[in-house]
Design a protein around this motif. Sequence first.
Motif, short mmCIF file in Angstrom:
data_model
loop_
_atom_site.label_atom_id
_atom_site.label_comp_id
_atom_site.label_asym_id
_atom_site.label_seq_id
_atom_site.Cartn_x
_atom_site.Cartn_y
_atom_site.Cartn_z
N TYR A 59 0.88 -1.18 -0.10
CA TYR A 59 -0.01 -0.09 0.07
C TYR A 59 1.04 1.36 -0.13
CZ TYR A 59 -3.80 -3.20 1.14
OH TYR A 59 -4.60 -4.22 1.20
N LEU A 60 0.67 1.99 -0.90
CA LEU A 60 1.50 3.17 -1.38
C LEU A 60 0.50 4.60 -1.15
CD1 LEU A 60 3.54 1.91 -4.53
CD2 LEU A 60 4.45 2.26 -2.06
N ASP A 66 5.17 6.86 -8.68
CA ASP A 66 6.28 6.99 -9.64
C ASP A 66 7.29 5.92 -9.26
OD1 ASP A 66 5.09 9.33 -10.69
OD2 ASP A 66 6.39 10.55 -9.64
N ALA A 67 7.52 5.47 -8.00
CA ALA A 67 8.61 4.51 -7.76
C ALA A 67 7.96 3.07 -7.67
CB ALA A 67 8.89 4.64 -6.15
N ALA A 68 6.86 2.94 -8.34
CA ALA A 68 6.25 1.63 -8.43
C ALA A 68 6.88 0.57 -9.22
CB ALA A 68 4.96 1.55 -9.18
N GLU A 169 1.87 -6.26 -5.83
CA GLU A 169 0.94 -5.63 -6.54
C GLU A 169 1.06 -4.22 -5.37
OE1 GLU A 169 -3.85 -5.90 -5.51
OE2 GLU A 169 -2.80 -7.48 -5.16
N LEU A 170 0.81 -3.26 -6.06
CA LEU A 170 0.97 -2.01 -5.41
C LEU A 170 -0.59 -1.29 -5.72
CD1 LEU A 170 4.21 -0.89 -7.38
CD2 LEU A 170 4.10 -1.77 -5.17
N VAL A 171 -0.80 -1.04 -4.42
CA VAL A 171 -2.13 -0.39 -4.14
C VAL A 171 -2.25 1.05 -3.63
CG1 VAL A 171 -4.39 -0.69 -2.89
CG2 VAL A 171 -3.01 -2.85 -3.70
N ASP A 172 -3.04 1.80 -4.00
CA ASP A 172 -3.03 3.26 -3.80
C ASP A 172 -3.73 2.83 -2.18
OD1 ASP A 172 -3.56 5.84 -2.86
OD2 ASP A 172 -4.61 6.21 -5.05
N SER A 178 -5.23 -0.25 -7.64
CA SER A 178 -4.01 -0.73 -7.92
C SER A 178 -3.22 0.22 -8.66
CB SER A 178 -4.02 -2.04 -8.89
OG SER A 178 -4.49 -3.20 -8.12
N ALA A 179 -2.10 0.49 -8.06
CA ALA A 179 -1.08 1.43 -8.83
C ALA A 179 -0.52 0.85 -9.64
CB ALA A 179 0.18 2.07 -7.76
N ALA A 180 0.44 1.64 -10.70
CA ALA A 180 1.07 0.91 -11.74
C ALA A 180 2.28 0.21 -11.29
CB ALA A 180 1.40 2.05 -12.61
N GLY A 181 2.58 -1.31 -11.85
CA GLY A 181 3.77 -1.90 -11.46
C GLY A 181 3.64 -3.28 -11.50
#
Length: 181
Positions: A59-60, A66-68, A169-172, A178-181
């Motif tokens: 979770y980001l 941008d760091a995904a 899996e990158l998640v807002d 989901s974030a880009a990644g």
Amino acid sequence: MANVAVPTIELELHSLAQLFDVLDPAPFRERALDPHAHRYLLSYAQELDPRGALRLRVYLPPELHDAADTIDAAVHNHFAYERDQAARLLRARMRLAWRALLVGMLILASTTLVGQELRLLPLLDWLGEGVQILGWVMLWYPLDLLLFQRREAVAELRALDALAHAEVELVDRDDGRSAAG
């Protein structure tokens, strides 16, 4: 065929410093993970005992999206390197264990012969027993390595390998997207 759930480890980040070792000057893709983050992820992976796929859900906050790609690559690189190091260490320890077992068996054979001879002497029969016990004790370390410590090391290798190949899996953090990644 039933849909099998993938074991998932969840991690919430507020900054990249929580994930990366701040003392490592390398670029993010090659940087080591923070020792606390490494232990956390490894302990959970071992607890989940992954035999196949593993997912790492991170979770980001929006400012870290941008760091995904960097996070994904860094996690995989770090755990692939750690897995390779652990595999090398295990091979070295197993070579040591087999050599120690051979030496221990030779010592046991020698102490058994000496112990039998000493037991024939009236006042030294107790010493014969002690010498033979010493021979058995010499087998303790190699058998511990081969039977018990090896299992622990293999379990750690399995967890490191699962983390090296884990789906990241990158998640807002704010709304679960989901974030880009």
